[in-house]
Design a protein around this motif. Sequence first.
Motif, PDB file in Angstrom:
ATOM      1  N   LEU A   1      12.153 -28.895  18.743  1.00 34.76           N
ATOM      2  CA  LEU A   1      10.764 -29.339  18.887  1.00 34.76           C
ATOM      3  C   LEU A   1       9.781 -28.278  18.390  1.00 34.76           C
ATOM      4  O   LEU A   1       8.706 -28.604  17.872  1.00 34.76           O
ATOM      5  CB  LEU A   1      10.462 -29.676  20.352  1.00 34.76           C
ATOM      6  CG  LEU A   1      11.097 -30.962  20.887  1.00 34.76           C
ATOM      7  CD1 LEU A   1      10.934 -31.053  22.410  1.00 34.76           C
ATOM      8  CD2 LEU A   1      10.486 -32.201  20.220  1.00 34.76           C
TER       9      LEU A   1
ATOM     10  N   GLU B   1       8.691 -31.939  27.460  1.00 33.93           N
ATOM     11  CA  GLU B   1       7.510 -32.796  27.241  1.00 33.93           C
ATOM     12  C   GLU B   1       6.326 -31.975  26.733  1.00 33.93           C
ATOM     13  O   GLU B   1       5.591 -32.405  25.837  1.00 33.93           O
ATOM     14  CB  GLU B   1       7.146 -33.545  28.528  1.00 33.93           C
ATOM     15  CG  GLU B   1       8.027 -34.771  28.724  1.00 33.93           C
ATOM     16  CD  GLU B   1       7.969 -35.356  30.136  1.00 33.93           C
ATOM     17  OE1 GLU B   1       6.991 -35.067  30.860  1.00 33.93           O
ATOM     18  OE2 GLU B   1       8.911 -36.087  30.496  1.00 33.93           O
TER      19      GLU B   1
ATOM     20  N   TRP C   1       5.094 -34.690  12.474  1.00 38.78           N
ATOM     21  CA  TRP C   1       5.723 -34.847  13.782  1.00 38.78           C
ATOM     22  C   TRP C   1       7.035 -35.646  13.702  1.00 38.78           C
ATOM     23  O   TRP C   1       8.005 -35.328  14.368  1.00 38.78           O
ATOM     24  CB  TRP C   1       4.748 -35.490  14.770  1.00 38.78           C
ATOM     25  CG  TRP C   1       5.461 -36.203  15.873  1.00 38.78           C
ATOM     26  CD1 TRP C   1       5.546 -37.548  16.067  1.00 38.78           C
ATOM     27  CD2 TRP C   1       6.259 -35.596  16.907  1.00 38.78           C
ATOM     28  NE1 TRP C   1       6.347 -37.821  17.143  1.00 38.78           N
ATOM     29  CE2 TRP C   1       6.804 -36.649  17.690  1.00 38.78           C
ATOM     30  CE3 TRP C   1       6.580 -34.273  17.247  1.00 38.78           C
ATOM     31  CZ2 TRP C   1       7.629 -36.437  18.779  1.00 38.78           C
ATOM     32  CZ3 TRP C   1       7.410 -34.049  18.337  1.00 38.78           C
ATOM     33  CH2 TRP C   1       7.917 -35.112  19.082  1.00 38.78           C
TER      34      TRP C   1
ATOM     35  N   TYR D   1      10.618 -35.030  15.362  1.00 39.51           N
ATOM     36  CA  TYR D   1      11.267 -36.028  16.218  1.00 39.51           C
ATOM     37  C   TYR D   1      12.724 -36.247  15.775  1.00 39.51           C
ATOM     38  O   TYR D   1      13.636 -36.217  16.595  1.00 39.51           O
ATOM     39  CB  TYR D   1      10.466 -37.342  16.117  1.00 39.51           C
ATOM     40  CG  TYR D   1      11.157 -38.541  16.711  1.00 39.51           C
ATOM     41  CD1 TYR D   1      11.013 -38.850  18.057  1.00 39.51           C
ATOM     42  CD2 TYR D   1      11.957 -39.367  15.915  1.00 39.51           C
ATOM     43  CE1 TYR D   1      11.651 -39.956  18.600  1.00 39.51           C
ATOM     44  CE2 TYR D   1      12.601 -40.468  16.454  1.00 39.51           C
ATOM     45  CZ  TYR D   1      12.454 -40.751  17.796  1.00 39.51           C
ATOM     46  OH  TYR D   1      13.094 -41.831  18.329  1.00 39.51           O
TER      47      TYR D   1
ATOM     48  N   GLU E   1       6.887 -31.083  23.144  1.00 35.15           N
ATOM     49  CA  GLU E   1       6.610 -32.240  22.288  1.00 35.15           C
ATOM     50  C   GLU E   1       5.105 -32.386  22.053  1.00 35.15           C
ATOM     51  O   GLU E   1       4.662 -32.619  20.928  1.00 35.15           O
ATOM     52  CB  GLU E   1       7.181 -33.520  22.926  1.00 35.15           C
ATOM     53  CG  GLU E   1       6.781 -34.750  22.151  1.00 35.15           C
ATOM     54  CD  GLU E   1       7.421 -36.048  22.646  1.00 35.15           C
ATOM     55  OE1 GLU E   1       8.546 -36.008  23.204  1.00 35.15           O
ATOM     56  OE2 GLU E   1       6.788 -37.095  22.450  1.00 35.15           O
TER      57      GLU E   1
ATOM     58  N   ARG F   1       3.323 -32.254  18.443  1.00 32.98           N
ATOM     59  CA  ARG F   1       2.494 -33.383  17.993  1.00 32.98           C
ATOM     60  C   ARG F   1       1.097 -32.904  17.628  1.00 32.98           C
ATOM     61  O   ARG F   1       0.528 -33.314  16.618  1.00 32.98           O
ATOM     62  CB  ARG F   1       2.350 -34.428  19.100  1.00 32.98           C
ATOM     63  CG  ARG F   1       3.507 -35.388  19.217  1.00 32.98           C
ATOM     64  CD  ARG F   1       3.207 -36.333  20.383  1.00 32.98           C
ATOM     65  NE  ARG F   1       4.285 -37.263  20.649  1.00 32.98           N
ATOM     66  CZ  ARG F   1       4.446 -38.438  20.037  1.00 32.98           C
ATOM     67  NH1 ARG F   1       3.607 -38.805  19.084  1.00 32.98           N
ATOM     68  NH2 ARG F   1       5.445 -39.229  20.353  1.00 32.98           N
TER      69      ARG F   1
END
Length: 216
Positions: free
Chosen positions: A56, A8, A27, A31, A11, A15
């Motif tokens: 990622l 997380e 992004w 993904y 990510e 982002r």
Amino acid sequence: MEQQSILEAAEQLARAELGGDTSGHDWWHVYRVARMAERLAKQEGANVFLCVLAALLHDVADEKLNPSKEAGLLKVSSWLNGQALSEADNAHVMEIISTMSYNAGKNPPMRTIEGRVVQDADRLDAIGAIAIARCFTYAGWKGDPMYDPSLAPRNGMTPKEYREGRNTAINHFYEKLLKLKDRINTPAAKQIADERHKYMEAYLSQFMQEWEGTDS
Ligand code: ADP
Ligand code: NI
């Protein structure tokens, strides 16, 4: 649980770093690569966590978005050092993201199955329907025309003449996109690449027919 929170956080970093990019490294590219890396990792028996983590982070260090490749890699490695990750996993992720780029097909093969999976996932995003869209988007961003028959590579053109000429989106298919299916590492990805490749060939054939007004 710890792994989930690292993913997380990765990510969030991706982002934040890539959110506003319009040159093909946005992004949503990340993904798609992460989703595909997860799927391929399961099929190939690779470590899913490491594959998704490397996917990622793979473009955070890109030299197009950083002062230099070294500066980009340093950014990722200092971020990794702040995570609850073993030395070995940390080094493995850094190895993957620092060696996976296309580099005109000249880089040596990836050492580990996780590296081969993440590289395939990234390459698959440059083959197929989305790849066509990315290619035209990138060309527009650079200011290149979508196609120009007078700029098409001609027989007998030296590599130097070719490089110095103006590029087009369609030329990029021949320069890179159509070559990628033969540079795929894993059987799981090869199957997907072959289907996507056929789609691009059909697209080019239709494009050329429409260009000359000869489509049925
Ligand atoms: P990667 O990050 O996978 O190494 P690139 O940075 O080379 O890829 O490119 C990002 C996307 O833009 C890819 O889909 C690629 O095919 C496309 N692209 C790169 N160079 C060009 C170009 N000169 N013309 C059109 N599309 C390009
Ligand atoms: Ni990428």
